[in-house]
Design a protein around this motif. Structure first.
Motif, PDB file in Angstrom:
ATOM      1  N   ASP A 288      54.388  50.793  54.044  1.00  0.00           N
ATOM      2  CA  ASP A 288      54.500  51.529  54.882  1.00  0.00           C
ATOM      3  C   ASP A 288      55.349  50.842  56.662  1.00  0.00           C
ATOM      4  N   ASP A 289      56.300  51.490  56.546  1.00  0.00           N
ATOM      5  CA  ASP A 289      57.814  51.477  57.667  1.00  0.00           C
ATOM      6  C   ASP A 289      56.911  51.972  58.781  1.00  0.00           C
ATOM      7  N   ARG A 290      56.325  50.367  60.257  1.00  0.00           N
ATOM      8  CA  ARG A 290      55.497  51.035  61.123  1.00  0.00           C
ATOM      9  C   ARG A 290      55.312  50.240  62.211  1.00  0.00           C
ATOM     10  N   ARG A 291      57.630  50.280  62.106  1.00  0.00           N
ATOM     11  CA  ARG A 291      57.994  49.206  63.724  1.00  0.00           C
ATOM     12  C   ARG A 291      57.814  49.805  64.228  1.00  0.00           C
ATOM     13  N   ASP A 292      58.423  51.753  64.614  1.00  0.00           N
ATOM     14  CA  ASP A 292      57.958  52.167  65.506  1.00  0.00           C
ATOM     15  C   ASP A 292      56.754  52.002  66.189  1.00  0.00           C
ATOM     16  N   LEU A 293      55.936  51.991  65.683  1.00  0.00           N
ATOM     17  CA  LEU A 293      54.831  51.587  66.083  1.00  0.00           C
ATOM     18  C   LEU A 293      54.276  50.603  66.736  1.00  0.00           C
ATOM     19  N   LEU A 294      55.221  49.469  66.436  1.00  0.00           N
ATOM     20  CA  LEU A 294      54.930  47.873  66.800  1.00  0.00           C
ATOM     21  C   LEU A 294      55.702  48.119  68.381  1.00  0.00           C
ATOM     22  N   GLY A 295      57.236  48.677  68.113  1.00  0.00           N
ATOM     23  CA  GLY A 295      57.764  48.913  69.323  1.00  0.00           C
ATOM     24  C   GLY A 295      57.243  49.462  70.561  1.00  0.00           C
ATOM     25  N   LYS A 296      56.586  51.059  70.020  1.00  0.00           N
ATOM     26  CA  LYS A 296      55.799  51.091  70.879  1.00  0.00           C
ATOM     27  C   LYS A 296      54.724  50.251  71.494  1.00  0.00           C
ATOM     28  N   LYS A 297      53.772  49.337  71.241  1.00  0.00           N
ATOM     29  CA  LYS A 297      52.693  48.900  71.537  1.00  0.00           C
ATOM     30  C   LYS A 297      53.098  47.966  72.110  1.00  0.00           C
ATOM     31  N   ARG A 298      54.994  46.612  71.944  1.00  0.00           N
ATOM     32  CA  ARG A 298      54.906  46.286  72.507  1.00  0.00           C
ATOM     33  C   ARG A 298      56.062  46.338  73.730  1.00  0.00           C
ATOM     34  N   GLY A 299      56.356  47.786  74.169  1.00  0.00           N
ATOM     35  CA  GLY A 299      57.108  48.210  75.185  1.00  0.00           C
ATOM     36  C   GLY A 299      58.271  47.913  75.370  1.00  0.00           C
ATOM     37  N   GLY A 300      58.479  48.603  73.809  1.00  0.00           N
ATOM     38  CA  GLY A 300      60.343  47.669  74.096  1.00  0.00           C
ATOM     39  C   GLY A 300      60.797  49.314  73.727  1.00  0.00           C
ATOM     40  N   ARG A 301      60.236  50.290  72.452  1.00  0.00           N
ATOM     41  CA  ARG A 301      60.340  51.660  72.640  1.00  0.00           C
ATOM     42  C   ARG A 301      59.745  52.589  72.904  1.00  0.00           C
ATOM     43  N   SER A 302      59.672  53.138  73.865  1.00  0.00           N
ATOM     44  CA  SER A 302      58.838  53.870  74.033  1.00  0.00           C
ATOM     45  C   SER A 302      58.330  55.219  73.767  1.00  0.00           C
TER      46      SER A 302
END
Lengths: 240, 311
Positions: A209-223
């Motif tokens: 599953d593609d969770r890159r958007d969730l990862l970006g949110k957790k890391r603060g790079g894509r809110s």
């Protein structure tokens, strides 16, 4: 790190990976048993129609005849910029390579991108960004577009862009910036044998599953990406 | 006394140019009248969080309209890029709306998706988020197709379909394109800037059209249908393409591999689109560019390559 050193550190039990004019093809013996298919681009080679179709052929053949994970090593330029490539439909060739990698990943052949040098634009999309897990090595220099070119488009000086880059990871080149947006899952330690880090990753490989958007949110790079995508998905489901 | 029917407030689909129309007009006229429901519309004001860093104006829909409607009585999910806002480029919010739509389609499994492309590629002011959004969309298109969803791309807008947009388009089940619908990865100016005018003269519009334009893409088999520049023509093409077989898997990838290898073998040494068209057996290649749509479609049906079931 140089490709030869990387391959030696990944596959101390041996590999048959060849680099032919920047096109990387072969396989390596995994410590836990079995082999990993290795494909990729080296020496900052731009990715054009001829190389993309060779790489795709290798992946497709491996889907029917092989097993084990697929490692995509990347030190590329952007897509090859030429009249011939566009005339022949470069978008289809790059997308085809990406599709082959995504299909393999979803059918029991987990794909791992290893970004050890440069990559950009269409070449990045067709290789490293079409994988399940993207790993960066220290010193990798991905760039969707370099700051001088961006300066031309945005009509802002490189100095102004560099200043703005301090407040947001969203546009400036670099491994750390991309990692913050969720594109890069992990940055490996060049001082630790890569085989140890590869085996650890393979033992705890996430599902496809593609969770890159969730990862970006957790890391603060894509809110916003994760939340917007989830809202739209939910609204679409109400329409069935 | 004769009665004159009231003129409609807006032009009908048959006379509305796709190229000139906005994303909202295309969406409204493409779908069955009154059927469109928008998801996260402009009233929600979900703007890009990044453009203010560059003191650039925001748009309340971030340059893309997504939602649900019906086409010929059947429900479809739809996304339309606005080429007049930031060149239709993919930013974080813009891209996430399309990703979410495709994931919804995947989960539903039976409702097709129409993507009305109009894009220059990644929005440079949010380049990392935009590039990653395109990677996520490519994956979401494949996941939707694997779930049995047809994803049809329609291309004929001002900004064409460039950069990562070209890669997404090539992931779709099928494409309809008009003459104005340029599809490429590197745009003319990008090639010229990097390689010089000897490689590509971006001011030579005829060269741009015949290298990247809809006619060449249809003849190559890069697009499945060629249409005239009206909303009605795109609607008819979308209905026809939705009626064709879909699917995605190893068999299709193997056929695509063979299709693209054949293209390199047959045309890999051609210097220009005119040489490719001649090699296809078209006797007056130099006349192709000026052919009206109906005559071109007849020609393409006779000489053009077919990509059906091999994309």
């Amino acid at each position: 790190m140089m490709l030869d050193d990387i391959l030696a550190s990944l596959f101390p039990a041996g590999h048959d990976v060849q680099n032919a004019d920047g096109v990387v093809l072969g396989s390596g013996a995994l410590r836990a048993g079995g082999r990993a298919l290795v494909v990729g681009i080296a020496d900052r080679t731009p990715l054009g129609v001829d190389d993309a179709i060779r790489l795709a052929a290798h992946v497709l053949q491996s889907i029917t005849t092989g097993n084990g994970p697929i490692l995509i090593v990347v030190d590329s330029d952007s897509q090859r910029m030429s009249k011939r490539d566009e005339l022949l439909g470069l978008n289809e060739f790059l997308a085809h390579l990406g599709k082959c990698l995504i299909h393999a990943d979803r059918h029991g052949r987990p794909t791992i991108g290893l970004l050890y040098g440069h990559s950009a634009a269409g070449a990045f999309l067709a290789t490293a960004l079409a994988t399940r897990v993207l790993v960066g090595l220290p010193g990798a220099t991905p760039a969707v577009m370099d700051l001088p070119s961006m300066s031309k488009v945005t009509k802002l000086s490189v100095e102004v862009l560099e200043e703005k880059a301090k407040s947001t990871p969203v546009f400036a080149p670099g491994l750390a910036n991309l990692a913050q947006t969720g594109a890069v899952h992990a940055i490996w330690d060049a001082a630790v044998p890569l085989v140890d880090q590869l085996e650890a990753l393979l033992q705890a490989i996430p599902d496809s599953d593609d969770r890159r958007d969730l990862l970006g949110k957790k890391r603060g790079g894509r809110s916003k990406a994760y939340e917007i995508a989830e809202r739209v998905r939910g609204l679409a489901l109400q329409m069935r | 006394m004769s009665t004159t029917p009231l003129q409609p407030l807006t032009a009908p689909a048959t006379v509305t140019s796709w190229y000139e129309a906005s994303a909202r007009t295309r969406t409204r006229l493409l779908l069955d009248p009154g059927s469109f429901v928008e998801f996260i519309g402009p009233e929600k004001r979900e703007v890009s969080p990044h453009l203010k860093v560059f003191d650039l104006p925001e748009q309340f829909d971030d340059g893309i309209v997504v939602g649900c409607g019906s086409l010929g009585g059947a429900k479809v999910l739809i996304a339309a890029q606005e080429g007049r806002f930031m060149g239709g480029a993919f930013g974080e919010v813009h891209g996430a709306k399309l990703t979410g739509l495709l994931r919804g389609a995947r989960d539903i499994g039976s409702m097709p998706v129409l993507i009305l492309f109009d894009t220059g590629g990644v929005r440079l002011q949010e380049a990392n988020a935009g590039e990653l959004a395109i990677a996520e969309i490519m994956r979401a298109v494949i996941e939707a197709r694997c779930a049995g969803v047809k994803v049809v791309g329609l291309i004929g807008g001002r900004s064409g379909c460039y950069g990562g947009g070209g890669l997404i388009a090539a992931c779709c089940s099928s494409l309809a394109v008009s003459e104005q619908g340029r599809i490429a990865v590197s745009g003319p100016e990008v090639i010229e800037t990097n390689r010089g005018t000897e490689e590509f003269d971006s001011r030579d519009r005829a060269l741009v059209w015949r290298t990247m334009g809809g006619k060449h893409r249809r003849l190559l088999g890069a697009a499945d249908a060629f249409v005239d520049d009206t909303v009605q023509a795109f609607r008819d093409a979308a209905l026809a393409l939705l009626g064709e077989a879909g699917g995605f898997g190893l068999e299709i990838l193997t056929k695509e591999q063979a299709r693209l290898e054949a293209r390199l073998r047959d045309f890999g040494t051609c210097a220009d689109a005119l040489d490719i068209w001649s090699a296809m057996g078209i006797s007056h290649a130099d006349a192709v560019s000026s052919l009206p749509a109906d005559e071109f479609i007849t020609l393409a049906d006779a000489f053009g390559r077919i990509s059906h079931d091999a994309r």
